[in-house]
Design a protein around this motif. Structure first.
Motif, PDB file in Angstrom:
ATOM      1  N   LEU A  88      12.210   3.668 -17.463  1.00 27.68           N
ATOM      2  CA  LEU A  88      12.644   4.356 -16.247  1.00 27.68           C
ATOM      3  C   LEU A  88      11.738   5.577 -16.133  1.00 27.68           C
ATOM      4  O   LEU A  88      11.827   6.497 -16.949  1.00 27.68           O
ATOM      5  N   GLY A 104      19.113   3.528 -10.577  1.00 31.33           N
ATOM      6  CA  GLY A 104      20.494   4.010 -10.677  1.00 31.33           C
ATOM      7  C   GLY A 104      20.820   5.269  -9.893  1.00 31.33           C
ATOM      8  O   GLY A 104      21.676   6.040 -10.300  1.00 31.33           O
ATOM      9  N   THR A 135      22.129  13.154 -15.083  1.00 27.26           N
ATOM     10  CA  THR A 135      22.892  11.906 -14.920  1.00 27.26           C
ATOM     11  C   THR A 135      24.384  12.255 -14.901  1.00 27.26           C
ATOM     12  O   THR A 135      24.858  12.992 -15.771  1.00 27.26           O
ATOM     13  N   TRP A 247      19.656  16.808 -18.925  1.00 29.68           N
ATOM     14  CA  TRP A 247      18.817  16.289 -20.017  1.00 29.68           C
ATOM     15  C   TRP A 247      17.923  17.353 -20.623  1.00 29.68           C
ATOM     16  O   TRP A 247      17.409  18.235 -19.924  1.00 29.68           O
ATOM     17  N   TRP A 255      26.220   5.331 -23.582  1.00 33.42           N
ATOM     18  CA  TRP A 255      27.454   5.292 -22.798  1.00 33.42           C
ATOM     19  C   TRP A 255      28.090   3.914 -22.849  1.00 33.42           C
ATOM     20  O   TRP A 255      27.461   2.933 -23.226  1.00 33.42           O
ATOM     21  N   HIS A 262      27.913   5.526 -13.904  1.00 39.00           N
ATOM     22  CA  HIS A 262      26.953   6.636 -13.937  1.00 39.00           C
ATOM     23  C   HIS A 262      26.093   6.639 -12.681  1.00 39.00           C
ATOM     24  O   HIS A 262      26.054   5.656 -11.931  1.00 39.00           O
ATOM     25  N   ARG A 273       9.576  12.436 -15.205  1.00 38.33           N
ATOM     26  CA  ARG A 273      10.826  12.054 -15.881  1.00 38.33           C
ATOM     27  C   ARG A 273      10.556  10.678 -16.478  1.00 38.33           C
ATOM     28  O   ARG A 273      10.385   9.695 -15.746  1.00 38.33           O
ATOM     29  N   ARG A 277      15.291   2.872 -21.920  1.00 37.71           N
ATOM     30  CA  ARG A 277      16.701   2.462 -22.023  1.00 37.71           C
ATOM     31  C   ARG A 277      16.836   1.127 -22.733  1.00 37.71           C
ATOM     32  O   ARG A 277      16.119   0.180 -22.418  1.00 37.71           O
TER      33      ARG A 277
HETATM   34  C1  SIN Z   1      20.364   4.037 -15.185  1.00 35.30           C
HETATM   35  O1  SIN Z   1      20.336   3.525 -16.305  1.00 35.30           O
HETATM   36  O2  SIN Z   1      21.089   3.608 -14.299  1.00 35.30           O
HETATM   37  C2  SIN Z   1      19.480   5.242 -14.891  1.00 35.30           C
HETATM   38  C3  SIN Z   1      20.097   6.476 -15.411  1.00 35.30           C
HETATM   39  C4  SIN Z   1      19.178   7.650 -15.275  1.00 35.30           C
HETATM   40  O3  SIN Z   1      17.954   7.490 -15.070  1.00 35.30           O
HETATM   41  O4  SIN Z   1      19.658   8.772 -15.372  1.00 35.30           O
END
Ligand code: SIN
Length: 286
Positions: A88, A104, A135, A247, A255, A262, A273, A277
């Protein structure tokens, strides 16, 4: 036998989140320490480990303690050589995005559009902008518990349809999402889940509908389904059930998708950024 680490579990808010302080995710993990961390995950829904130095290997290794890992339908954004690590990021290499930039940015529970959605996700921050990009996490036990008794009653036995509307996300202004292959489109059939699910480990009930992926309550006319979903979303995302995570570089945040939604927030894209994940496989919601 691995020695025990002298860490503490410190709640981060009254709603969700705990920090595990004084813990090294790379060190051998004793059974007793794992039990405490696992329990913190169940109790707080979101567990924050600060100052971790995680390679993709050690990130995947630590994540696997919580269950087998799964890849992601968006294979375009998996880290090369690491089929369980989703990138990400707004970083570019040779002018090309290395990850999914806008993941997200809406309330959701990860991958709820699959029949077997994941139990958990572990997001590791490699680079973080000086501001923004927080987040938000919303506690869906609390959301369920806040529903009026009559509404709880009405939800008994109801199911909802979840889909990943990738085309809509791709059409959003500024989106750099790569097109899906025909194979990916074929795989995205959506899923139907109970509107209220029981967490298999805690036996607690949680709302399990989300604005990102849930499009309809099964067997209700559209106006009624839309009205009910909107009402449920207002409980699911109410500020009284939300914890905001700001962060720091080298944060690893785990989580529980079974009881938490989220929402990633925006930031100034002139800053980087960059996150990795992993996704922990789950079981069919009931
Ligand atoms: C996600 O996993 O949905 C993204 C969360 C994020 O980038 O803060």
């Amino acid at each position: 036998m691995a020695p025990s680490q002298p860490f503490s579990v410190l709640p981060l808010s009254a709603v969700a989140g705990a920090e595990v302080r004084g813990f090294d995710a790379n060190a051998p993990l004793s059974d007793g320490d794992f039990e405490r961390i696992y329990q913190a995950w169940l109790d707080h829904g979101v567990v924050v480990f600060r100052n971790q130095i995680m390679t993709p290997e050690s990130h995947e290794r630590f994540s696997q303690k919580f269950g087998p890992l799964k890849g992601h339908i968006l294979v375009q954004y998996l880290l090369t050589g690491h089929p369980f690590t989703l990138v990400l990021s707004n970083k570019r290499v040779n002018g090309l995005p290395v990850g999914l930039e806008d993941a997200g940015r809406y309330w959701h529970s990860d991958v709820s559009y699959e029949d077997i959605p994941p139990d958990g996700s572990l997001l590791y921050a490699l680079e973080i902008p000086p501001a923004g990009g927080d987040t938000l996490f919303a506690n869906q036990y609390r959301a369920y518990e806040a529903l009026p008794a009559q509404l709880k009653e009405r939800l008994i036995g109801l199911k909802a349809r979840h889909v990943f509307n990738y085309a809509k996300l791709q059409a959003q202004a500024g989106s750099e999402r790569q097109p899906l292959t025909d194979e990916q489109k074929k795989q995205l059939t959506g899923a139907v889940h109970p509107v209220v699910r029981t967490h298999p480990a805690t036996q607690r009930k949680a709302l399990y509908v989300n604005p990102g992926f849930t499009i309809a309550i099964e067997n209700l006319p559209k106006p009624e389904s839309d009205a009910l979903l909107n009402e449920l979303f207002s409980y699911a995302t109410h500020e009284s059930v939300v914890y905001r995570h700001t962060w720091q570089p080298h944060d690893a945040v785990l989580w529980d998708n079974r009881c938490m939604m989220h929402h990633a927030t925006t930031y100034d894209r002139k800053y980087v950024r960059h996150m990795h994940r992993t996704t922990i496989a789950g079981s069919r919601p009931y």
